[in-house]
Write an enzyme that holds these catalytic residues in place. Sequence first.
Site, PDB file in Angstrom:
ATOM      1  N   THR A 150       0.841  -1.188   0.000  1.00 17.12           N
ATOM      2  CA  THR A 150       0.000   0.000   0.000  1.00 17.12           C
ATOM      3  C   THR A 150       0.878   1.240   0.000  1.00 17.12           C
ATOM      4  O   THR A 150       1.863   1.297   0.729  1.00 17.12           O
ATOM      5  CB  THR A 150      -0.848   0.040   1.284  1.00 17.12           C
ATOM      6  N   ARG A 178     -13.238  -8.129  -0.726  1.00 16.26           N
ATOM      7  CA  ARG A 178     -12.370  -8.009   0.462  1.00 16.26           C
ATOM      8  C   ARG A 178     -11.768  -6.612   0.513  1.00 16.26           C
ATOM      9  O   ARG A 178     -11.269  -6.103  -0.484  1.00 16.26           O
ATOM     10  CB  ARG A 178     -11.256  -9.057   0.402  1.00 16.26           C
ATOM     11  N   GLY A 204      -3.781  -6.114   6.137  1.00 14.87           N
ATOM     12  CA  GLY A 204      -4.919  -5.339   6.628  1.00 14.87           C
ATOM     13  C   GLY A 204      -5.691  -6.047   7.722  1.00 14.87           C
ATOM     14  O   GLY A 204      -6.118  -5.433   8.699  1.00 14.87           O
TER      15      GLY A 204
END
Lengths: 314, 314
Positions: A150, A178, A204
């Site tokens: 990310t 998701r 996450g």
Amino acid sequence: MWGIIATWRMAFDGVTVASQLLKEGIAVGDAIELAIRLIEDNPLYKSVGYGGLPNIQGTVQLDAAYMDGDTYQIGSVAGISDVKNPISVAKQLSKERFNSFLVGEGARDYAVLHGFDIQNMLTDRAKSEWEKRLKEVQKNKLNPYDGHDTVGMVGLDVSGSMATGTSSSGLFMKQAGRIGDSPLSGSGFYVDSDIGGATATGLGEDLMKGCLSYEIVRLMKDGYSPQAACNQAVYDFADRLTKRNETAGAFSLIAMNRHGEWGVATNVEFAFVVATEKQKPTVYVATPTKDKQTTIEKVTEEWLEQQRKHATID
Amino acid sequence: MWGIIATWRMAFDGVTVASQLLKEGIAVGDAIELAIRLIEDNPLYKSVGYGGLPNIQGTVQLDAAYMDGDTYQIGSVAGISDVKNPISVAKQLSKERFNSFLVGEGARDYAVLHGFDIQNMLTDRAKSEWEKRLKEVQKNKLNPYDGHDTVGMVGLDVSGSMATGTSSSGLFMKQAGRIGDSPLSGSGFYVDSDIGGATATGLGEDLMKGCLSYEIVRLMKDGYSPQAACNQAVYDFADRLTKRNETAGAFSLIAMNRHGEWGVATNVEFAFVVATEKQKPTVYVATPTKDKQTTIEKVTEEWLEQQRKHATID
């Protein structure tokens, strides 16, 4: 004072452009949006925007968020498809009093209605990686979790305003629908212009268990330096998570306070980029030590060369 | 010791059943799931599950989450349609190592694949309220935000385990794909069996700005009583939000610690339900005072009678 910190080597070009603009006095939110758009638009980055790896069905579903440290306003999109720049949709949503977190079709429809660029986000390269992985799944050798890249940024502008933004294609081969921590306040990001901000990259599902971005900002409020706050929050949580849940995924947090001081902590080797009034854009690598500190080193030319090869050669 | 605390009057019957089971030694996660299912199944409650009010397109889209305070495991669904009991899907997702937060179609498909009950969640009553409101919108008298009646629960069982669950149809007339704080860790809920748990109801867009559920648990970790933690977190944030953002939506938080002690704080009049080993199921109303404390009073028979009328007569 101005400053910007961002996750991963891929943020270098964006941070370089943003730092020049922050120096010239641009608002931090505009600098972050621009920097993240550059990363989203680069087809070589497999975990953000165009060229991001698809879910198990072959669909690119993206997560992004933006938070304004002056007003606490937040905009988030999750599981959004066909949108060229999720960060820009998130930034616009942050100005909405209601309906500021949109998922799936609703998020896409908002983007279309508000004139954002729509495009097919699946590159030939990403499609071919997906096909290859599908075959591996059929052979029963699947590891669904492949990296945690990310892009997250925290910035400070000369007027003292702070902001944060995130953008991610999430877990490669994720199930349809998701979503990860990137669009979630407190887990993926948090910022308060009176204190500082933090943002996360990593698994996450585990980051949500710790609310580490919020925790780091809170520790800075209590007087911790960004580095001490990152160390305290990340290594304490990694310990607790391993104790309670047998295992802990990879995660890495970065932070900057309102003075432009910064910090990082991580349970894996992790590259990030910093630029401030005092420091030109620099790529560092952070590594956890056994005594719950973080070793931070500037990367070498050899390391950068390796990264370039890795990014451009499949 | 065992205990359970839940938002809103509608939780009374569920808490009554759950408290009997907790007394008999049932695991807290099962008690919370059962209690929330009862609320989801009741067509009279306009903000949770069956009978929940739809979004602006007339679609009922639901949010729910479950967190295990022993392991920190979290399952969330958001913007899910056609699923009878979102809390049960969330609880099952909490056992997944990956893909534990699903939105939209992906969440629905997971529920179908795993054999959860599918049904049309739009009641005649909800549809007629939606049609009525649509006409008001056309007359340009829309107030999109109508109540904030998420059910949230925190429980403690005789073995010392804690859990929390939430379920909500979200903002009436919300945009398609809008999600609130209910499925978001730290904002809508947080629990740690070594400390305690908290959960929120209110304007999700504002609750995300404060991560108040996490903040309350953190304050309890620092030694605050649940009541002191709620007061500190909620009134401090309400002040900061009003200062920074001109306005603050309605929000209410409840908490219970690992000793079964509880607390509440709110910026509006707010009803909630508590049952513990020491106390039979009781409905209270909380009101904020001018000096940042919370007045808590048992409701009267008249109040309950009014509520019954309000719930059953449209």
